[in-house]
Structure formats: C-alpha cells, structure tokens
Design an enzyme around this catalytic site. Structure first.
Site, short mmCIF file in Angstrom:
data_model
loop_
_atom_site.label_atom_id
_atom_site.label_comp_id
_atom_site.label_asym_id
_atom_site.label_seq_id
_atom_site.Cartn_x
_atom_site.Cartn_y
_atom_site.Cartn_z
N ASP A 22 -10.29 -2.69 -5.21
CA ASP A 22 -9.33 -1.82 -4.54
C ASP A 22 -9.32 -0.47 -5.25
O ASP A 22 -9.13 -0.41 -6.47
CB ASP A 22 -7.93 -2.45 -4.61
CG ASP A 22 -6.88 -1.68 -3.84
OD1 ASP A 22 -7.16 -0.55 -3.37
OD2 ASP A 22 -5.76 -2.20 -3.70
N SER B 106 0.83 -1.20 0.00
CA SER B 106 0.00 0.00 0.00
C SER B 106 0.87 1.26 0.00
O SER B 106 1.65 1.48 -0.94
CB SER B 106 -0.97 -0.04 1.19
OG SER B 106 -1.95 0.95 1.09
N HIS C 197 -8.56 -4.45 -1.10
CA HIS C 197 -7.22 -3.94 -0.78
C HIS C 197 -6.61 -4.71 0.39
O HIS C 197 -7.23 -4.89 1.43
CB HIS C 197 -7.31 -2.45 -0.43
CG HIS C 197 -6.01 -1.82 -0.09
ND1 HIS C 197 -5.05 -1.54 -1.05
CD2 HIS C 197 -5.47 -1.42 1.09
CE1 HIS C 197 -4.00 -0.99 -0.47
NE2 HIS C 197 -4.23 -0.91 0.83
#
Length: 234
Positions: free
Chosen positions: A177, A76, A207
């Site tokens: 996501d 991320s 995600h």
C-alpha cells in the site's frame, strides 16, 4: 467515513462493512456522507465529519447511544477525516472518543515516504493516485518550482504536533500500500505520545484488500476490526 480519495464514494460504499460492525460488534453504526473534492475541497469534508460526530453526540439519547462509548473510524481518505475529527473533538472539548479506527488511512500530504514513491503500479491505489488525491482535496497543484504551502494539520493528521490525549487507536496497514509508511510512522508517534495503539500489518496485501470479503485474509482483517470495537466498548 468512507474512502474514495476524497473525491468518490458515498453512503453505499461501506454498507457491508457497517453491517458487519453492527451485527458482530453489537453496536449502532452511523455511516456519514460528506462533500467531495474537487468541487468541495478542504475543509468541507472535514467539517462534515466533525458535524456528523457532534450530531451523534447531541442526539445520543434519541439514538440510544452511550456518550461515553463513541468511536470514529474511516477507510483510506475517510481515515484522514476520522483522525482529523478525533483531534478536533479533543482540542475543542467535543464528544469523548474511546477509539479511532483507522483503516489503511490517508495521513500525510507531504507524499514523501518510501512506500508512496515505490508503489506506482499497485492494485486499488498507486503513489501517483495519492499525489492526485491531495491536489484535489487541498484544492491546489504543486509544480515543484516553489515551496509547498503549509497544510492544515486537521487536513493531514500526520502533521499534528500535539498527539497526547488522542483516543486509543486501531490502525491497519498493508504491505503493498503506498500509504503504508505514513501510517506506520503515525502509529509510532502515537505510541511515543502514550496513546494506546493496536497496529495490524498485513503481509502480501494491498490497499483496502479487506473490501474483498471472499478471501481468508480479508475475513480475518474484518474480524480484527470487530474485535477492536468490542474491546473499546466494554
């Protein structure tokens, strides 16, 4: 480099993932902490990522590390830091990176893709959360009344103009996501720049779904990451 929207997380965040890599890819793993926004906006976290990478390279002999087989990775927001650090290493003659492992990465400060606009109520991360994390990381708000100021390309790797020479890339995305589309575009640009890319897109996933290891899909995604590391280190 751990995730957490540039503002959360720490060394504990990715313990399980790092243990998996060390045990299953038979490699040494360094989990690097970094200063967090909003108290420490860009370039603080990016500088910490670069410093960590350079420290490993300088101390390779003491760590038992092969300088010719270094990988950098991040989840991320950590993906943005990892990609920025890899580009900085290339541009400055820094450590040689054989793989950048970008897991559901944050890449594009423009916050303008279809997925980031569409996914406003998805698990873990929403489009609104993406916009907020960039405000925190860049240390500035944008009210839409004036043109956006330019974003440093090391902060937002999607803005990198010069892609040739970047390390081989393993990049994973998830169907639901908000970051999905910016990662897919980045993968395509890397391919056009003759950078080897392994792209894994996981349908019906959200995600960072692989942080929940109890599912078969998450277990398979972790195996894919380990396989990419093992292949890069051969």
């Amino acid at each position: 480099m751990h995730g957490g929207s540039f503002a959360m997380g720490g060394l504990h965040t990715e313990d399980a993932r790092c243990e998996d890599y060390a045990a299953q890819a038979d490699c040494l793993v360094v989990s690097a902490d970094y200063r967090l926004a909003p108290e420490h906006p860009f370039p603080a976290g990016f500088e910490d990522a670069c410093a960590s990478l350079e420290w490993i390279d300088r101390h390779a002999d003491r760590l038992g590390v092969d300088r010719a087989r270094l990988a950098v990775g991040g989840l991320s927001a950590g993906g943005a830091l990892a990609a920025g650090a890899a580009a900085h290493a290339r541009d400055t003659g820094g450590p040689m990176i054989v793989l950048q492992l970008l897991l559901f990465p944050v890449l594009d400060a423009a916050v303008a893709t279809r997925s980031v606009r569409e996914f406003v109520d998805t698990p873990i991360l929403t489009g609104g959360g993406v916009a907020k994390m960039w405000e925190l990381y860049l240390g500035r708000r944008h009210d839409g009344a004036a043109p956006r100021p330019p974003v440093p390309e090391y902060a937002s790797p999607a803005h990198l103009e010069n892609l040739p020479g970047l390390p081989s890339t393993f990049l994973c995305t998830a169907e639901f996501d908000p970051l999905r589309d910016e990662a897919l575009v980045f993968a395509q640009r890397l391919l056009h720049a003759d950078v080897p890319v392994e792209l894994r897109h996981y349908a019906r996933a959200f995600h960072s779904f692989d942080s929940f290891r109890a599912t078969r899909l998450a277990t398979g995604a972790r195996r894919d990451q380990v396989a990419a590391l093992r292949s890069a280190f051969m």
